[in-house]
Design a protein around this motif. Structure first.
Motif, short mmCIF file in Angstrom:
data_model
loop_
_atom_site.label_atom_id
_atom_site.label_comp_id
_atom_site.label_asym_id
_atom_site.label_seq_id
_atom_site.Cartn_x
_atom_site.Cartn_y
_atom_site.Cartn_z
N PHE A 252 0.82 -1.20 0.00
CA PHE A 252 0.00 0.00 0.00
C PHE A 252 0.87 1.26 0.00
CE2 PHE A 252 -3.37 2.73 2.17
CZ PHE A 252 -4.08 2.93 0.99
N GLU A 253 1.96 1.23 0.72
CA GLU A 253 2.86 2.38 0.74
C GLU A 253 3.45 2.63 -0.65
OE1 GLU A 253 5.72 1.51 3.75
OE2 GLU A 253 4.37 2.05 5.41
N ARG A 254 3.77 1.54 -1.36
CA ARG A 254 4.31 1.68 -2.71
C ARG A 254 3.26 2.25 -3.66
NH1 ARG A 254 9.01 2.60 -5.29
NH2 ARG A 254 9.11 1.56 -7.31
N VAL A 255 2.02 1.79 -3.51
CA VAL A 255 0.92 2.33 -4.33
C VAL A 255 0.79 3.83 -4.13
CG1 VAL A 255 -1.61 2.38 -4.58
CG2 VAL A 255 -0.39 0.19 -4.51
N GLN A 256 0.79 4.27 -2.87
CA GLN A 256 0.64 5.70 -2.59
C GLN A 256 1.81 6.51 -3.16
OE1 GLN A 256 -0.98 6.59 1.56
NE2 GLN A 256 -0.48 4.41 1.76
N TYR A 257 3.01 5.97 -3.03
CA TYR A 257 4.19 6.66 -3.54
C TYR A 257 4.07 6.85 -5.06
CZ TYR A 257 8.94 7.22 -5.33
OH TYR A 257 10.05 7.67 -6.02
N LEU A 258 3.69 5.80 -5.78
CA LEU A 258 3.61 5.87 -7.24
C LEU A 258 2.50 6.79 -7.70
CD1 LEU A 258 4.24 2.10 -8.01
CD2 LEU A 258 5.79 4.00 -8.51
N LYS A 260 1.47 9.45 -6.13
CA LYS A 260 2.01 10.80 -5.95
C LYS A 260 2.99 11.15 -7.07
CE LYS A 260 1.65 10.78 -0.89
NZ LYS A 260 2.42 10.67 0.38
N GLU A 261 3.82 10.18 -7.47
CA GLU A 261 4.79 10.42 -8.53
C GLU A 261 4.10 10.77 -9.85
OE1 GLU A 261 8.55 10.15 -8.55
OE2 GLU A 261 7.75 10.88 -6.64
N LEU A 262 2.91 10.23 -10.07
CA LEU A 262 2.16 10.54 -11.28
C LEU A 262 1.40 11.87 -11.18
CD1 LEU A 262 0.62 7.12 -12.42
CD2 LEU A 262 2.45 8.42 -13.51
N GLY A 263 1.44 12.47 -10.01
CA GLY A 263 0.76 13.75 -9.83
C GLY A 263 -0.74 13.62 -9.64
N ILE A 264 -1.20 12.45 -9.25
CA ILE A 264 -2.63 12.24 -9.00
C ILE A 264 -2.90 12.44 -7.50
CG2 ILE A 264 -4.54 10.59 -9.09
CD1 ILE A 264 -3.07 9.20 -11.40
N SER A 265 -3.74 13.40 -7.18
CA SER A 265 -4.06 13.63 -5.77
C SER A 265 -5.08 12.60 -5.29
CB SER A 265 -4.61 15.05 -5.58
OG SER A 265 -5.79 15.23 -6.33
N TYR A 266 -5.02 12.28 -4.00
CA TYR A 266 -5.93 11.27 -3.45
C TYR A 266 -6.19 11.56 -1.98
CZ TYR A 266 -1.88 9.08 -1.20
OH TYR A 266 -0.79 8.84 -0.42
N THR A 267 -7.22 10.91 -1.47
CA THR A 267 -7.57 11.00 -0.05
C THR A 267 -7.62 9.59 0.53
OG1 THR A 267 -8.91 12.98 -0.42
CG2 THR A 267 -9.31 11.75 1.62
N LEU A 268 -6.94 9.37 1.65
CA LEU A 268 -7.06 8.08 2.33
C LEU A 268 -8.43 7.97 2.97
CD1 LEU A 268 -3.67 7.42 4.18
CD2 LEU A 268 -4.64 6.16 2.25
N ASN A 269 -9.12 6.87 2.72
CA ASN A 269 -10.45 6.66 3.26
C ASN A 269 -10.55 5.24 3.82
OD1 ASN A 269 -13.14 6.47 3.88
ND2 ASN A 269 -13.90 6.77 1.80
N PRO A 270 -10.23 5.05 5.12
CA PRO A 270 -10.25 3.71 5.71
C PRO A 270 -11.64 3.07 5.72
CG PRO A 270 -9.05 5.27 7.11
CD PRO A 270 -9.78 6.07 6.08
N ARG A 271 -12.69 3.86 5.48
CA ARG A 271 -14.05 3.33 5.45
C ARG A 271 -14.41 2.73 4.09
NH1 ARG A 271 -17.41 5.87 9.42
NH2 ARG A 271 -19.17 5.75 7.99
#
Length: 441
Positions: A252-258, A260-271
């Motif tokens: 999951f950490e690798r997914v988030q890093y990549l 961000k590298e593509l410049g796609i903003s996101y929000t973590l939503n544990p629900r």
């Protein structure tokens, strides 16, 4: 007695004469709207081809067991929403409620896993769920979906998200947000499931009825409840992100890093848990601010255990689906409908001319021109008015004299300027005429 028979016959006649209407939860897609659907299909096909995604088409109905095993018997889709019936061979058949299970079935049955490398597949077509119809949600609905089978690399997760974003951006869709979560592997979810049940059990009587039913069957779906009181209760529930094992956390950490590298903003939503049992690790939704309550345009995630669950080898996979009805609603808010209009409008009058006009129109179409043939047989004046309304750039005028001489008049509708062509020459110069039509549009 005669009156009773007469009344019955009259009632039968009335019933026979009543118009038959479409079923609730289905709708007709009329010509003025079809342009949006064709536009989405062409943009999607072009975008997916650039990533070497191959189209696959699976049956609309499948054995019911495919969805019971693939989606999960504890899900609302299988428990409440499927269109299931027995055929004449007494087999239980279900109209597909989603696309992934059918694609995986084809992948296993046709041994696509024997092909070297990763399989990148996409599909588009109707799905069926017995739900309460509302804007953007029908009982027959349509999905565009992609499935990447054969890679557990986090790059695959991010690639499919990026492809979805590319398609939506190419269509001019704005105000989009990516919600991201990880639901871990089977062990992670089992540990989290117990913690969630322990937390929710003291509030059992305050939960909405659906959530009370899910508490023992599928407690993670309670996090997706739309009931206000249930949402208040789950606000302080344990987060699945705190129950991820080392491998899941690393993925999951690798997914988030990549991302961000593509410049796609996101929000973590544990629900965010999605509604189907086959999801593992990454889960995501792309939300539109312009859609109201039904805000999810695209949803998907990883499903590493599904191929094996359905009898295939252990093959990791990830994919998504876009709800086309919701996407079309967005496009209608943002854009004028794409229109296909004729380039030439062919009017004719007289027995010889009308026969000749059909032949000429067909030859011009075969030469690559969009030609609408007036079939009314009415006076030239009325046909010219229809030509003006058609959106055509020019009008071809054919009377009996022109038919006998093998000529045709080309009239530019804006300027009124006319040119006489030999029909054979006109067909031969179709490419040149097309360029003139584009220039004069």
């Amino acid at each position: 007695m005669l009156l009773a028979v007469s009344h019955i016959l009259a009632r039968i006649y009335i019933l026979e004469m009543e118009s038959i209407q479409s079923l609730r939860g289905t709708r007709d897609i009329l010509p003025e709207e079809v342009g949006y659907w064709q536009w989405v299909a062409s943009v999607a096909e072009e975008t997916l081809a650039r990533g070497n995604y191959q189209e696959i088409r699976t049956p609309i109905f499948e054995p019911t067991a495919l969805f019971e095993r693939g989606i999960g018997e504890a899900t609302d889709v299988v428990g409440k929403e499927m269109y299931t019936f027995c055929d004449r061979g007494d087999r239980s058949i279900t109209l597909r409620p989603e696309g992934t299970a059918g694609v995986v079935r084809a992948y296993i049955e046709r041994k696509l896993f024997a092909n070297p490398g990763v399989q990148r597949l996409w599909y588009m077509g109707p799905m069926f769920r017995y739900e309460r119809p509302q804007a953007g949600r029908q009982r027959q609905f349509h999905q565009l979906g992609v499935e990447v089978l054969g890679s557990d690399d986090p790059r695959a997760d991010v690639e499919v998200i990026a492809v979805a974003v590319d398609i939506l951006k190419s269509l001019g869709v704005t105000n989009l947000h990516l919600n991201l979560n990880s639901v871990g592997d089977r062990t992670d979810r089992q540990n989290y499931r117990q913690a969630l049940v322990d937390y929710l059990t003291p509030f059992q009587d305050e939960l909405d009825q659906d959530s009370r039913d899910r508490l023992t069957r599928n407690p993670m779906r309670i996090l997706d409840s739309k009931d206000e009181r249930t949402q208040e209760i789950t606000r302080d529930a344990p987060s699945i992100l705190d129950y991820l094992g080392e491998r899941s956390q690393s993925h999951f950490e690798r997914v988030q890093y990549l991302i961000k590298e593509l410049g796609i903003s996101y929000t973590l939503n544990p629900r965010l848990v999605r509604g189907l049992d086959y999801y593992t690790h990454t889960a995501f939704e792309i939300i539109s601010d312009d859609l109201g309550a039904q805000a999810t345009v695209c949803g998907g995630g990883r499903y590493d255990g599904l191929v094996q669950e359905l009898g295939g080898p252990e093959v990791p996979a990830v994919g998504w689906a876009i709800g086309l009805e919701r996407l079309i609603i967005l496009l209608q808010q943002l854009h004028q409908p794409p229109q296909v209009t004729p380039e030439l409008y062919l009017v004719s009058r007289g027995e010889k001319a009308e026969a000749n006009s059909l032949i000429l129109a067909q030859k011009l179409r075969q030469a690559g021109l969009r030609v609408e043939l007036d079939l009314s047989g009415s006076a030239f004046g009325k046909q010219f008015k229809r030509a003006d309304r058609s959106g055509a750039v020019a009008c071809l005028v054919l009377g009996d004299a022109e038919a006998i001489a093998g000529t045709v008049n080309l009239k530019w509708l804006k300027s009124g300027e006319q040119t006489v062509f030999n029909q054979v020459d006109l067909i031969a110069k179709a490419d040149q005429i097309k360029q003139q039509l584009i220039a004069n549009n």
